[in-house]
Design an enzyme around this catalytic site. Structure first.
Site, short mmCIF file in Angstrom:
data_model
loop_
_atom_site.label_atom_id
_atom_site.label_comp_id
_atom_site.label_asym_id
_atom_site.label_seq_id
_atom_site.Cartn_x
_atom_site.Cartn_y
_atom_site.Cartn_z
N ASP A 95 -55.94 7.33 -68.47
CA ASP A 95 -55.81 5.89 -68.27
C ASP A 95 -55.13 5.70 -66.92
OD1 ASP A 95 -55.51 3.11 -68.93
OD2 ASP A 95 -55.41 3.70 -71.03
N ASP A 186 -57.21 0.45 -66.06
CA ASP A 186 -56.54 -0.61 -66.80
C ASP A 186 -56.52 -1.94 -66.02
OD1 ASP A 186 -54.61 -1.21 -69.09
OD2 ASP A 186 -53.34 -1.70 -67.39
N GLU A 248 -61.54 -1.69 -67.39
CA GLU A 248 -61.15 -2.74 -68.33
C GLU A 248 -61.18 -4.06 -67.56
OE1 GLU A 248 -57.63 -4.18 -71.36
OE2 GLU A 248 -57.14 -3.50 -69.35
N HIS A 301 -56.65 -0.28 -78.84
CA HIS A 301 -55.24 -0.37 -79.25
C HIS A 301 -54.63 -1.75 -79.04
CE1 HIS A 301 -55.45 0.12 -74.98
NE2 HIS A 301 -54.19 -0.25 -74.86
N ASP A 302 -55.38 -2.70 -78.49
CA ASP A 302 -54.83 -4.03 -78.20
C ASP A 302 -55.21 -5.09 -79.23
OD1 ASP A 302 -53.58 -3.34 -75.78
OD2 ASP A 302 -55.46 -3.58 -74.67
C1 GLC Z 1 -54.41 -3.31 -70.78
C2 GLC Z 1 -53.96 -2.37 -71.87
C3 GLC Z 1 -52.84 -3.00 -72.62
C4 GLC Z 1 -51.71 -3.29 -71.66
C5 GLC Z 1 -52.17 -4.09 -70.45
C6 GLC Z 1 -51.16 -4.06 -69.35
O1 GLC Z 1 -54.91 -4.48 -71.28
O2 GLC Z 1 -55.05 -2.06 -72.70
O3 GLC Z 1 -52.39 -2.21 -73.69
O4 GLC Z 1 -50.70 -4.00 -72.33
O5 GLC Z 1 -53.35 -3.58 -69.91
O6 GLC Z 1 -51.14 -2.81 -68.75
#
Ligand code: GLC
Length: 421
Positions: A95, A186, A248, A301-302
């Site tokens: 990540d 991310d 993402e 995981h979110d």
């Molecule tokens: C992404 C991750 C999340 C995190 C955010 C800030 O959305 O998946 O878990 O809180 O980025 O890094």
């Protein structure tokens, strides 16, 4: 490319397998469980962050990009995991968190110019943080106001600074030299902000994905998703060579082409958030399908776990959908055995309420589900009801359904194989 029709398994390292009894998953634990991934038949796994972190955002607040947090092990453990994975034909994705560091990262003290500061004594605009409240906070060191798209403990990096670009390219190269096969990138739609820090306009109601708190009141057209993001992505690509980059990009599907110029894939978030209704799913899938290069995903995981979100009755067809769509598919750990959301912790670890989606993997029916011999950081939810050991070899189980679908992907992929319901 190897990833074109790959199945990638997301490991949340804290909750996968503990090897030393401290109640927290670790790299050696992951290595011990690689046979599960090989059995399932996936091609690769993505590790949520393993870097040193003060845990304001459970690893997404990084305080050192080129080290392993001692709770997870050492760089030697990492090398051993990569070697063991490669021996089994499994590729490894890390990540990459380019948009912000932890407030405790030495850069924040030593290189304030790598961050974004308000030109006035206070917030210069109306930008809202993703987990609620304003996106600007006052520096505890008295240097003014800094920007943070997420928690105040996560100051945003300034991607208009060539030093930031170079530093992040070095991070990419560091891990590639250790053998990783790619990165999940991310929060990448937010890395470049408006140079003039203009106010975001009020929400028009057209944004197709859920947002939290004040962030839902605005259209985030200046606080992120700027056209110049392509330059930042080109720099990441330059460092990554042909390693896989999965973005993402938490935006409407229609915004993805800009990102696909330099990233290989972006997650299909409209699918992840679609109600379990044939028409709505179709509406989420079709535009993404047309782009040709999305990563299909139903949970992570979110957000609420797949079983909790779509209901246990729909898990078999959800697996069929995910694994029949043409292209790359991502499975969040535990979805293959139907794990549901748990109670989380009280007081919560994550202030944004995401503990419930992060309970440990359930390997067997013992009280700790085979996850740890110690006290788990979050308790397993229901190992006696759902676990890998009980499902393995049972042809009626969800695990065997996933396994069967994965093994038949080469001949069974395309919209004609989508479930009929
Ligand atoms: C992404 C991750 C999340 C995190 C955010 C800030 O959305 O998946 O878990 O809180 O980025 O890094």
């Amino acid at each position: 490319m190897w990833w074109e029709d790959a199945v990638v398994y997301q490991i949340y390292p804290r909750s996968f397998q503990d090897s030393d009894g401290d109640g927290i998953g670790d790299l050696r634990g992951i290595e011990q469980r690689l046979d599960h991934l090989a059995y399932l038949g996936v091609d690769a796994f993505w590790l949520s962050p393993i870097y040193p972190s003060p845990l304001a955002d459970f690893g997404y607040d990084v305080s050192d990009y080129t080290a392993v947090d001692p709770v997870f092990g050492t760089l030697d453990d990492f090398d051993s995991l990569v070697a063991a994975a490669h021996e089994r034909g499994l590729r490894v994705l890390l990540d990459l968190v380019p948009s912000h560091t932890s407030i405790e990262h030495p850069w924040f003290r030593e290189h304030p110019d790598r961050y974004i500061w308000s030109p006035v004594d206070g917030p210069p605009n109306n930008w809202a943080a993703a987990f609620g409240g304003p996106a600007w906070s006052q520096d505890p060191g008295g240097r003014g106001w800094y920007l943070h798209t997420f928690y105040p403990e996560q100051p945003d990096l300034n991607w208009r600074s060539p030093e930031v670009v170079r530093a992040m390219q070095d991070v990419v190269r560091f891990w590639l030299a250790r053998g990783v096969d790619g990165f999940r990138v991310d929060a990448v739609n937010g890395i470049v902000k408006d140079a003039d820090l203009r106010d975001d306009p009020p929400a028009s109601g057209a944004f197709p994905l859920p947002l939290m708190g004040d962030a839902a009141e605005l259209d985030h057209v200046y606080s992120g998703n700027r056209p110049e993001v392509t330059e930042a992505l080109a720099a990441l690509r330059e460092a990554a060579g042909d390693a896989l980059l999965v973005g993402e990009v938490y935006l409407a599907t229609s915004e993805y082409p800009r990102y696909l110029e330099h990233l290989d894939l972006v997650f299909a978030f409209e699918l992840l958030h679609s109600p379990w209704d044939r028409q709505r799913l179709r509406k989420a899938i079709e535009p993404a399908l047309a782009l040709g290069r999305v990563a299909w995903v139903l949970s992570n995981h979110d957000f609420p776990r797949l079983a909790t979100r779509v209901g246990e009755d729909h898990l078999r067809e959800a697996a069929e959908l995910l694994l029949s769509l043409p292209g790359t598919a991502f499975i969040y750990q535990g979805d293959e055995i139907g794990l549901v959301d748990g109670p989380g912790a009280d007081p919560p670890f994550d202030r944004a309420g995401r503990d419930r989606h992060r309970h440990p993997m359930q390997w067997d029916a013992t009280p700790n589900g085979g996850f740890t011999t110690g006290t788990p950081w979050l308790p397993p939810v229901d190992p006696e009801r759902r676990n890998v050991e009980a499902q393995r070899g049972d042809p009626a189980s969800l695990l065997e359904h996933y396994r069967d679908l994965i093994s038949r992907r080469p001949e069974r992929r395309g919209t004609e194989f989508l479930p009929e319901w």
